[in-house]
Design an enzyme around this catalytic site. Structure first.
Site, PDB file in Angstrom:
ATOM      1  N   ARG A 153       0.864  -1.183   0.000  1.00 13.16           N
ATOM      2  CA  ARG A 153       0.000   0.000   0.000  1.00 13.16           C
ATOM      3  C   ARG A 153       0.902   1.236   0.000  1.00 13.16           C
ATOM      4  NH1 ARG A 153       2.368   2.097   3.818  1.00 13.16           N
ATOM      5  NH2 ARG A 153       0.784   3.713   3.752  1.00 13.16           N
TER       6      ARG A 153
ATOM      7  N   GLN B  88      -2.033   2.513   9.962  1.00 12.15           N
ATOM      8  CA  GLN B  88      -0.738   2.681   9.275  1.00 12.15           C
ATOM      9  C   GLN B  88       0.275   3.403  10.168  1.00 12.15           C
ATOM     10  OE1 GLN B  88      -3.694   3.221   7.830  1.00 12.15           O
ATOM     11  NE2 GLN B  88      -3.666   2.789   5.645  1.00 12.15           N
TER      12      GLN B  88
ATOM     13  N   ASP C 216      -1.916  10.972  -2.256  1.00 12.11           N
ATOM     14  CA  ASP C 216      -2.334   9.949  -3.230  1.00 12.11           C
ATOM     15  C   ASP C 216      -2.676  10.552  -4.582  1.00 12.11           C
ATOM     16  OD1 ASP C 216      -2.908   8.713  -0.432  1.00 12.11           O
ATOM     17  OD2 ASP C 216      -2.738   7.064  -1.869  1.00 12.11           O
TER      18      ASP C 216
ATOM     19  N   ASN D 144      -5.394  12.451   0.331  1.00  8.01           N
ATOM     20  CA  ASN D 144      -4.475  11.625   1.141  1.00  8.01           C
ATOM     21  C   ASN D 144      -5.335  10.853   2.141  1.00  8.01           C
ATOM     22  OD1 ASN D 144      -1.779  10.769   1.854  1.00  8.01           O
ATOM     23  ND2 ASN D 144      -1.987  11.962   3.728  1.00  8.01           N
TER      24      ASN D 144
ATOM     25  N   ARG E 290      -7.262  -0.500  -7.018  1.00  7.58           N
ATOM     26  CA  ARG E 290      -7.599   0.586  -6.073  1.00  7.58           C
ATOM     27  C   ARG E 290      -7.830   1.867  -6.888  1.00  7.58           C
ATOM     28  NH1 ARG E 290      -4.203   1.129  -0.641  1.00  7.58           N
ATOM     29  NH2 ARG E 290      -6.159   2.088   0.031  1.00  7.58           N
TER      30      ARG E 290
ATOM     31  N   ALA F 299       0.816   5.184  -2.199  1.00  4.78           N
ATOM     32  CA  ALA F 299       0.624   5.511  -3.616  1.00  4.78           C
ATOM     33  C   ALA F 299       1.813   5.122  -4.517  1.00  4.78           C
ATOM     34  CB  ALA F 299       0.296   6.994  -3.735  1.00  4.78           C
TER      35      ALA F 299
END
Ligand code: MRU
Length: 345
Positions: A52, A196, A237, A247, A93, A54
């Site tokens: 994960r 995260q 992102d 983001n 995604r 970007a």
């Protein structure tokens, strides 16, 4: 660009025949690399968030295209089969534009019908990977110049080596600033629901001996009010032409709070994160993930009595951002003129 240094934490390892993906769902308890030999596996690894962040998903997808070519070339219709795999990878995604940027580059090369497609596609994927690391180092230095003598910052989500080819975007700035002796503490918020911050960022910082302090997401306003931080430093992102930034969910709340408390807000992202085809963040597709990711922490876990809404990104308006830093340069106060000055073609 100068040769990037070897990094301690690597989300992705290309073996020449397969892609090894560090399963980030298991961190920090377990360090396990899964090995993929086809595009379908890489698609699943992105969709399930084994990989994960970007830039990292863009790089993984580029290697996914190489694996597809290795599987199908030189069968008849091999090119159509690779194009089908590219479509699948693109559907993994929706929000991070780096995924589509990398796939467009791979597809563009395929369309030129190179004489040795596997070698050519491999070279391009490796280039995408090493350029990302080099961009992060350049951004790190530039961002560290801008935060100057800041003593402490807050970061959100994980925009580190784990989320990129290596070194990180926001954590790249933090790494560079720490190396200069500027930074004494990095606050990381948990970043619910996927954690995260709690699982990845503080672990990654600890690997490099950078002092980190974990806070609950809901402690951010009080942290700012206490005067403990000078800057918030995050990744992105997707950044649109007017400087709006998609983001991780919660970034927008932090930007609003930062304005209230006179804290400055930096976004660090490589040029592969810019989407100049969109004028503003209003048109960015925001991924909504399975409500179960939220309900797992709710005592009514089965979801039959309570619903859950799980958007995993938000959009911060450009006027709430102090600086957007890229490997090509920085834009200060992007709310004034947008970021088209960073567009090269
Ligand atoms: O859902 P994730 O973990 O892929 O979201 C990641 C983020 O939002 C990061 O901040 C962003 O991708 C920048 S990573 C350098």
């Amino acid at each position: 660009m100068t040769e990037p240094k070897q990094l301690s934490v690597q989300a992705l390892q290309w073996t020449g025949q397969s892609l090894k993906v560090l399963d980030q769902r298991l961190l920090p308890e377990q360090i396990r690399y899964d090995e993929y030999q086809d595009a379908a596996g890489v698609t699943e690894a992105i969709a399930s968030m084994r990989v994960r962040g970007a830039p990292a998903i863009g790089i993984a997808a580029a290697y996914g295209v190489v694996l597809s070519a290795m599987r199908h070339f030189p069968n008849s219709e091999w090119q159509a089969a690779v194009e089908q795999d590219i479509k699948q990878l693109a559907a993994s995604r929706p929000t991070a534009v780096n995924l589509f940027w990398a796939l467009d580059k791979m597809h563009g090369l395929l369309a030129t019908q190179p004489a040795e497609p596997i070698a050519a596609l491999t070279q391009l994927a490796e280039q995408i990977h090493s350029d990302d690391i080099a961009a992060n180092h350049a951004m790190g230095e530039r961002g560290a110049d801008i935060i100057g003598d800041a003593k402490a910052v807050l970061t959100h989500c994980n925009a580190g080596a784990l989320a990129t080819g290596g070194y990180g975007t926001a954590l790249g700035v933090i790494r560079s600033a720490h190396k200069r002796g500027q930074l004494q503490n990095v606050y990381a918020d948990e970043t619910r629901p996927w954690l995260q911050g709690a699982r990845l960022t503080v672990w990654e910082l600890a690997q490099d001996g950078i002092p980190a302090t974990l806070i609950a997401d809901s402690a951010a306003a009080w942290l700012m009010k206490s005067g403990k931080i000078d800057w918030i430093v995050v990744g992105a992102d997707r950044i649109t032409a007017n400087g709006d930034v998609a983001n991780k969910i919660g970034t927008y709340s932090l930007a609003v709070l930062a304005k209230q408390h006179g804290v400055k807000m930096m976004v660090a992202a490589p040029s592969s994160t810019f989407d100049f085809s969109l004028e503003s963040g209003d048109s960015i597709e925001i991924e909504e993930r399975n409500p179960k990711e939220l309900l797992a922490d709710c005592y009514l876990q089965d979801g039959s009595l309570v619903g859950a809404w799980n958007p995993v990104f938000d959009v911060t308006p450009a006027e709430l951002i102090t600086a957007i830093v890229t490997e090509r340069g920085a834009v200060i106060n992007p709310g004034q003129h947008g970021v088209r000055s960073l567009q090269t073609c």
